[in-house]
Design a protein around this motif. Structure first.
Motif, PDB file in Angstrom:
ATOM      1  N   LEU A 129      41.104  35.272  36.952  1.00 49.16           N
ATOM      2  CA  LEU A 129      39.656  35.359  37.142  1.00 49.16           C
ATOM      3  C   LEU A 129      38.935  35.927  35.925  1.00 49.16           C
ATOM      4  CD1 LEU A 129      39.413  36.674  40.837  1.00 49.16           C
ATOM      5  CD2 LEU A 129      39.282  34.327  40.019  1.00 49.16           C
ATOM      6  N   LEU A 130      39.616  36.768  35.149  1.00 51.09           N
ATOM      7  CA  LEU A 130      38.945  37.447  34.032  1.00 51.09           C
ATOM      8  C   LEU A 130      39.285  36.867  32.663  1.00 51.09           C
ATOM      9  CD1 LEU A 130      39.249  41.205  35.096  1.00 51.09           C
ATOM     10  CD2 LEU A 130      37.440  39.564  35.623  1.00 51.09           C
ATOM     11  N   GLY A 131      40.305  36.058  32.614  1.00 48.79           N
ATOM     12  CA  GLY A 131      40.708  35.497  31.328  1.00 48.79           C
ATOM     13  C   GLY A 131      41.140  36.583  30.369  1.00 48.79           C
ATOM     14  N   ALA A 132      40.643  36.510  29.147  1.00 49.44           N
ATOM     15  CA  ALA A 132      41.038  37.466  28.097  1.00 49.44           C
ATOM     16  C   ALA A 132      40.571  38.883  28.404  1.00 49.44           C
ATOM     17  CB  ALA A 132      40.484  37.003  26.752  1.00 49.44           C
ATOM     18  N   GLU A 133      39.528  39.010  29.235  1.00 51.84           N
ATOM     19  CA  GLU A 133      39.016  40.352  29.566  1.00 51.84           C
ATOM     20  C   GLU A 133      40.001  41.149  30.409  1.00 51.84           C
ATOM     21  OE1 GLU A 133      34.333  40.514  30.132  1.00 51.84           O
ATOM     22  OE2 GLU A 133      35.243  39.018  31.456  1.00 51.84           O
ATOM     23  N   ALA A 134      40.973  40.486  30.980  1.00 53.10           N
ATOM     24  CA  ALA A 134      41.877  41.133  31.934  1.00 53.10           C
ATOM     25  C   ALA A 134      42.563  42.360  31.342  1.00 53.10           C
ATOM     26  CB  ALA A 134      42.918  40.134  32.422  1.00 53.10           C
ATOM     27  N   ILE A 156      44.931  38.454  52.803  1.00 55.96           N
ATOM     28  CA  ILE A 156      44.771  39.540  51.833  1.00 55.96           C
ATOM     29  C   ILE A 156      45.867  39.504  50.770  1.00 55.96           C
ATOM     30  CG2 ILE A 156      43.527  41.064  53.398  1.00 55.96           C
ATOM     31  CD1 ILE A 156      46.166  42.512  53.955  1.00 55.96           C
ATOM     32  N   GLU A 157      46.987  38.879  51.093  1.00 54.25           N
ATOM     33  CA  GLU A 157      48.076  38.767  50.117  1.00 54.25           C
ATOM     34  C   GLU A 157      47.602  38.066  48.838  1.00 54.25           C
ATOM     35  OE1 GLU A 157      49.810  39.203  54.190  1.00 54.25           O
ATOM     36  OE2 GLU A 157      48.174  38.044  53.296  1.00 54.25           O
ATOM     37  N   ALA A 158      46.569  37.226  48.974  1.00 63.30           N
ATOM     38  CA  ALA A 158      46.054  36.504  47.807  1.00 63.30           C
ATOM     39  C   ALA A 158      45.509  37.462  46.758  1.00 63.30           C
ATOM     40  CB  ALA A 158      44.965  35.524  48.245  1.00 63.30           C
ATOM     41  N   TRP A 159      44.949  38.587  47.188  1.00 63.32           N
ATOM     42  CA  TRP A 159      44.435  39.572  46.222  1.00 63.32           C
ATOM     43  C   TRP A 159      45.581  40.345  45.583  1.00 63.32           C
ATOM     44  CZ3 TRP A 159      40.826  41.362  43.118  1.00 63.32           C
ATOM     45  CH2 TRP A 159      40.887  42.683  42.683  1.00 63.32           C
ATOM     46  N   PHE A 160      46.490  40.811  46.427  1.00 63.82           N
ATOM     47  CA  PHE A 160      47.542  41.670  45.902  1.00 63.82           C
ATOM     48  C   PHE A 160      48.496  40.924  44.967  1.00 63.82           C
ATOM     49  CE2 PHE A 160      46.243  43.858  49.850  1.00 63.82           C
ATOM     50  CZ  PHE A 160      45.868  45.073  49.288  1.00 63.82           C
ATOM     51  N   SER A 161      48.590  39.604  45.132  1.00 58.84           N
ATOM     52  CA  SER A 161      49.458  38.817  44.246  1.00 58.84           C
ATOM     53  C   SER A 161      48.683  38.194  43.081  1.00 58.84           C
ATOM     54  CB  SER A 161      50.144  37.703  45.051  1.00 58.84           C
ATOM     55  OG  SER A 161      49.173  36.802  45.579  1.00 58.84           O
ATOM     56  N   LEU A 162      47.391  38.439  43.037  1.00 58.86           N
ATOM     57  CA  LEU A 162      46.528  37.814  42.027  1.00 58.86           C
ATOM     58  C   LEU A 162      46.773  38.397  40.640  1.00 58.86           C
ATOM     59  CD1 LEU A 162      43.987  35.946  41.472  1.00 58.86           C
ATOM     60  CD2 LEU A 162      42.626  38.008  41.821  1.00 58.86           C
ATOM     61  N   ASP A 163      46.903  37.538  39.663  1.00 65.81           N
ATOM     62  CA  ASP A 163      46.949  37.963  38.258  1.00 65.81           C
ATOM     63  C   ASP A 163      45.504  38.037  37.781  1.00 65.81           C
ATOM     64  OD1 ASP A 163      47.110  38.224  35.507  1.00 65.81           O
ATOM     65  OD2 ASP A 163      48.849  36.897  35.324  1.00 65.81           O
ATOM     66  N   ALA A 164      45.085  39.215  37.299  1.00 63.69           N
ATOM     67  CA  ALA A 164      43.697  39.415  36.896  1.00 63.69           C
ATOM     68  C   ALA A 164      43.231  38.363  35.910  1.00 63.69           C
ATOM     69  CB  ALA A 164      43.525  40.816  36.302  1.00 63.69           C
ATOM     70  N   TYR A 184      40.795  45.643  32.056  1.00 63.49           N
ATOM     71  CA  TYR A 184      40.497  46.012  33.448  1.00 63.49           C
ATOM     72  C   TYR A 184      41.765  46.236  34.250  1.00 63.49           C
ATOM     73  CZ  TYR A 184      35.570  44.968  32.748  1.00 63.49           C
ATOM     74  OH  TYR A 184      34.285  45.005  32.301  1.00 63.49           O
ATOM     75  N   VAL A 185      41.614  47.066  35.272  1.00 63.28           N
ATOM     76  CA  VAL A 185      42.716  47.309  36.206  1.00 63.28           C
ATOM     77  C   VAL A 185      42.280  46.838  37.598  1.00 63.28           C
ATOM     78  CG1 VAL A 185      41.953  49.681  36.707  1.00 63.28           C
ATOM     79  CG2 VAL A 185      44.330  49.029  37.098  1.00 63.28           C
ATOM     80  N   LYS A 186      43.188  46.219  38.299  1.00 63.52           N
ATOM     81  CA  LYS A 186      42.896  45.703  39.643  1.00 63.52           C
ATOM     82  C   LYS A 186      43.083  46.827  40.657  1.00 63.52           C
ATOM     83  CE  LYS A 186      45.817  42.967  41.710  1.00 63.52           C
ATOM     84  NZ  LYS A 186      46.655  41.842  42.129  1.00 63.52           N
ATOM     85  N   MET A 187      42.068  47.062  41.493  1.00 67.47           N
ATOM     86  CA  MET A 187      42.149  48.138  42.476  1.00 67.47           C
ATOM     87  C   MET A 187      43.216  47.861  43.524  1.00 67.47           C
ATOM     88  SD  MET A 187      38.387  49.628  43.442  1.00 67.47           S
ATOM     89  CE  MET A 187      39.131  50.578  44.748  1.00 67.47           C
ATOM     90  N   LYS A 188      43.865  48.937  43.966  1.00 69.41           N
ATOM     91  CA  LYS A 188      44.877  48.829  45.011  1.00 69.41           C
ATOM     92  C   LYS A 188      44.369  49.344  46.354  1.00 69.41           C
ATOM     93  CE  LYS A 188      48.831  49.379  41.874  1.00 69.41           C
ATOM     94  NZ  LYS A 188      50.016  50.236  41.564  1.00 69.41           N
TER      95      LYS A 188
END
Length: 932
Positions: free
Chosen positions: A524-529, A513-521, A532-536
């Motif tokens: 996966l989203l590119g310029a759209e990031a 699960i650490e892979a999600w929490f350390s993920l830079d949006a 968007y906000v990543k859910m916690k």
């Protein structure tokens, strides 16, 4: 004088009378692991029909308790019995590893202000340590399973599988984001699942509050009651035990079909439901006169003044209103109650929640004239609200009551209902107009499930009919994330969420699960990031275990599983927990329950029926029982107790279990000792050559095996234990073996009579050992190794014993049942002689049985063997119309070798202390027996 003791067949066995289980069981456990017994069983079962009991994961926190032991032992009994029944029955143990209790342990050990990523690291390590501790104790109980490869909900594959399961539910249209009231624990700072709520008594202020009818609606109220006008102010009176929720009031609910009275009092006209009006007036200390009545539907949309805020609220109609207590008018705050929310949704009421995550009123909460609510906890707000109501004359009554109130099962503290933005699995949601609701699918799934015991069906059915939407989001660090990207403005998930979920799952599969929490949006989203906000939020821990049918049965352990599972087995509290979360996730993903059957066991209580607690000093730990008495004693207690209700345990109860175990062990020792010189390959006689009583014992054993197999099939293990113990004490010890001793000890070692007896004993021991093996797992293995003479052998590598069938089995059982009745009468008569001092042993007696008809024919058919059945030295059957039993002491000499008192003792000059049959057995052709 010659010593004839050495001429008796007094064989011995390596099976000790004392089991010494606490010392020897750990050695057997080590042997099973060293020899990889579980893996050998899997190899032996390859190709058989599969039976899968899916393990409900215990929580990886703290040592196992007696309830854990009962649960695991019951599972092991089922898995073993299914294996012996000819199934391939693998058992994959599991653990629930995420969630708040572990996070709290880390806070206790390391403090609260730890970075989230460090919290997850510490939680993962802690959970792994707890798993190893619990695993060791489960293995000590003799539970066979794939302990080297269990499933853990924190395994990367499980975490990824859980995310994929969430994606499936999202695709099916059941997952939605909503603002609605949820169970909220102030100590957890998080929403709670239904299964995480328990009810305890609480003292609360119970208040009656008057909502004044708005002046502009006085005429409308009069019309509703069939009046031309009102004489003065009128008030709708509500009753509540949560004064702090009044700032969020948006309406007052009445039942559309109940009758409401308008009652004139010195404090104005009060609106009260008819059934509760008299009690309410008495509570207020008021006299009243009913001036009019109407049904609740007539009051719909009449405006009221909020009791202390400058705004109006309306009367609305809802069928959730009851006449159980209060006034029949319900204060309605959609932010603080499920019924309130549902009726508010129907009427379009706002969900006004002034309470923050910490249980304190937010800064924008309007002040009261008696002080500010902002910053106060809900419990601190109660007295302020009461003061405010008192000051504005709207408080009709305030009293303290004790009532059942929801509490957090972890903190044991009262929870509140508060509306928050959460993610829900909707019970009434459906993908399109033609689709079925999740509630409907779940109700059908319950119909198709088999329940043990049967009452479990009604319980789960009732819960499916009434349960609210499942709030699956939590505000914690240690849990599987809800991996959604939400638009900063609309709050909606990204349109490519289904695709993104899979990409996240692939990363989690590699790094957890650490892979999600350390993920830079942006990855996966590119310029759209930037939009968007990543859910916690993390998923409810019940979602972890509830989706194991997806990420274990069809994921990490698919090779040794089937879907759906044949059986789920847990405690009765899991109708609210794992049974339900598994059912809902299974129905949402696959349209069916992930199990074919549910088995429920009760809770463990002490000998007086009290719940176990450290403060009472009545806790019995499974580790202590294993160390003091042996795990087989704990297994025997578990199996002998009817688990469909509460399971009582105490030192006194366990002592009785030990006594029962000793009876079984003594029987096993007798059987093994008398088979120690029996070679089944050379000495086994065909059944048709056996003596009649041996064939009868075989028929009894077949009957026992049939009954026990049926009881195992129905999971009624207490009946198995009763049958085994009765067989040992009554059929064997109290009858067959008692009669058999003379033949086993006194006839020639290789005589047909003795080999007949040993042939029967061999089959009895084979069958009995296998029948007890699911329950007395250690003792059965001990017997099996001695019986086979092979230390590499295991009873679990076999199936139920293939017992031969004696000819005329039904007639044998009927005939010998009558013989046993006669024997019981004779035994009483001989006991009377013994008490009178006329005989010592029953072999010092002679018996005459006077009878006629079928009884005479029956007893006479046994010939001279009748005396062996009755265990006396002489028995005669006399044909007579009048039934009579004559028992007397014998005047003849006692044989030094067989102890029978016979006329021919001393007839042989070479052996003057022996009877004729002993001389024949030692030096002649041997006595001939046909029946016993």
């Amino acid at each position: 004088m010659a010593d004839y003791k050495d001429t008796l067949n007094l064989t011995d066995t390596a099976f000790p009378m004392r089991g010494d289980l606490p010392k020897r069981e750990p050695q057997w456990v080590a042997q099973w692991q060293e020899k990889k017994l579980y893996q050998r069983i899997r190899e032996a079962c390859a190709g058989r029909p599969r039976f899968v009991l899916h393990d409900g994961p215990p929580y990886a926190n703290g040592d196992i308790h007696i309830g854990h032991a009962v649960n695991k032992i019951l599972k092991d009994i089922i898995v073993r019995s299914k294996t012996l029944s000819g199934f391939d029955a693998p058992y994959v143990p599991g653990w629930d590893c995420h969630g708040l209790p572990i996070e709290h342990q880390i806070e206790k050990l390391h403090g609260k202000n730890i970075p989230a990523d460090k919290v997850r690291e510490l939680c993962r390590t802690y959970a792994a340590e707890q798993v190893e501790r619990q695993k060791k104790d489960f293995i000590r109980l003799g539970v066979l399973g794939d302990w080297g490869n269990p499933y853990l909900t924190m395994n990367y594959s499980a975490e990824a599988g859980e995310i994929r399961a969430l994606g499936k539910i999202l695709e099916q249209g059941y997952l939605y984001q909503g603002l609605k009231p949820v169970n909220w624990c102030l100590d957890c700072g998080s929403a709670l699942a239904e299964a995480e709520v328990e009810y305890e008594d609480k003292h609360s202020p119970a208040i009656d509050v008057a909502f004044e009818v708005h002046a502009n609606h006085a005429e409308k109220l009069a019309t509703a009651f069939g009046l031309t006008h009102l004489r003065g102010p009128a008030f709708a009176v509500i009753w509540t035990t949560t004064p702090w929720t009044l700032p969020a009031n948006e309406a007052v609910s009445v039942h559309p079909e109940l009758t409401y009275d308008l009652i004139e009092t010195e404090k104005g006209a009060l609106i009260l439901v008819r059934e509760l009006a008299e009690a309410a007036l008495k509570r207020y200390g008021l006299e009243g006169n009913t001036i009019a009545s109407c049904t609740g539907d007539k009051l719909d949309q009449i405006l009221l003044k909020h009791p202390f805020q400058p705004r109006d609220v309306a009367i609305i109609c809802g069928t959730h209103v009851t006449t159980e207590a209060g006034t029949g008018l319900v204060h309605t705050a959609p932010a603080h109650g499920v019924d309130d929310y549902n009726i508010g949704k129907k009427y379009g009421l706002p969900v006004n929640n002034p309470v923050g995550n910490d249980g304190r009123f937010i800064s924008t909460t309007p002040a009261l004239s008696v002080g500010d609510l902002a910053g106060k906890t809900v419990w601190e707000a109660n007295p302020l609200v009461l003061q405010e109501l008192e000051s504005c004359g709207r408080l009709l009554k305030n009293e303290k009551i004790q009532h059942s109130y929801p509490h957090c099962w972890r903190h044991k503290t009262p929870i509140i209902f508060r509306a928050t933005t959460q993610w829900f699995i909707g019970m009434e949601h459906k993908q399109d107009e033609n689709a079925s609701t999740l509630r409907w699918i779940a109700e059908r799934a319950v119909d198709e499930t088999q329940f043990f015991p049967a009452w479990g069906r009604a319980r789960l059915e009732g819960m499916m009919k009434t349960r609210p939407d499942w709030c699956v989001s939590r505000q914690r660090n240690w849990g599987v994330p809800i991996p959604f990207f939400l638009h900063k403005e609309t709050g909606l998930p990204h349109p490519r969420t289904a695709e993104l979920i899979e990409l996240v799952a692939q990363r989690v599969e590699k790094a957890g699960i650490e892979a999600w929490f350390s993920l830079d949006a942006a990855e996966l989203l590119g310029a759209e990031a930037e939009h968007y906000v990543k859910m916690k939020d993390t998923l409810d821990v019940w979602f972890d275990s509830g989706t194991t049918h997806w990420h274990v049965l069809r994921g990490s352990h698919a090779a040794e599983s089937t879907y759906p599972a044949d059986l789920y087995l847990e405690g009765s509290d899991q109708h609210r927990g794992w049974f339900q979360s598994s059912l809902l996730s299974g129905c949402a993903i696959d349209g069916r329950a992930p199990y074919k059957a549910l088995l429920t066991h009760g809770f463990v209580v002490d000998g007086k029926g009290h719940k176990m607690s450290k403060s009472k000093g009545n806790v019995i730990a499974p580790q202590q029982v294993s160390d003091k008495m042996g795990a087989d004693i704990l297994r025997l207690w578990t199996a002998s107790t009817d688990y469909s209700g509460e399971l009582s345990i105490s030192d006194e109860i366990l002592k009785r279990v030990v006594e029962g175990y000793r009876r079984i062990r003594n029987t096993l020792r007798f059987l093994l000792a008398n088979l120690s010189d029996f070679d089944v390959t050379k000495d086994m006689l065909p059944v048709e050559q056996w003596l009649e009583i041996d064939r009868y014992a075989l028929a009894l054993t077949r009957e026992l095996q049939t009954d026990c197999q049926a009881d195992y099939e129905r999971y009624e293990f207490h009946r198995v234990v009763q049958a085994l113990q009765t067989f040992c004490s009554e059929d064997l010890g109290g009858f067959y073996l008692d009669i058999l001793k003379d033949r086993l000890y006194t006839t020639a070692p290789n005589s047909a009579s003795r080999r007949s007896a040993q042939s029967a004993l061999w089959h009895i021991l084979q069958a009995f050992t296998k029948l007890m093996a699911p329950i007395l797992s250690f003792t059965a293995e001990e017997v099996w190794q001695i019986l086979t003479g092979d230390a590499e052998q295991s009873v679990m590598l076999h199936t139920w014993h293939d017992l031969p069938k004696p000819a005329g089995e039904g007639e044998l059982l009927a005939k010998w049942a009558q013989v046993r009745t006669v024997r019981a009468d004779v035994t009483k008569a001989l006991e009377a002689l013994r008490e009178a001092g006329q005989i010592g042993s029953s072999l010092q007696a002679e018996v005459e049985l006077h009878c006629a008809g079928e009884k005479f024919d029956l007893l006479n058919s046994l010939g001279d063997d009748l005396k062996f059945v009755l265990i006396c030295s002489k028995a005669a059957v006399v044909k007579a119309d009048e039934e009579k039993l004559v028992a007397q002491s014998s005047t003849h000499g006692k044989c030094e070798r067989c102890w029978h008192v016979r006329e021919d003792v001393g007839a042989n000059a070479e052996h003057p202390t022996l009877c004729g049959r002993c001389v024949s057995n030692l030096h002649g052709e041997g006595e001939v027996r046909t029946h016993a």
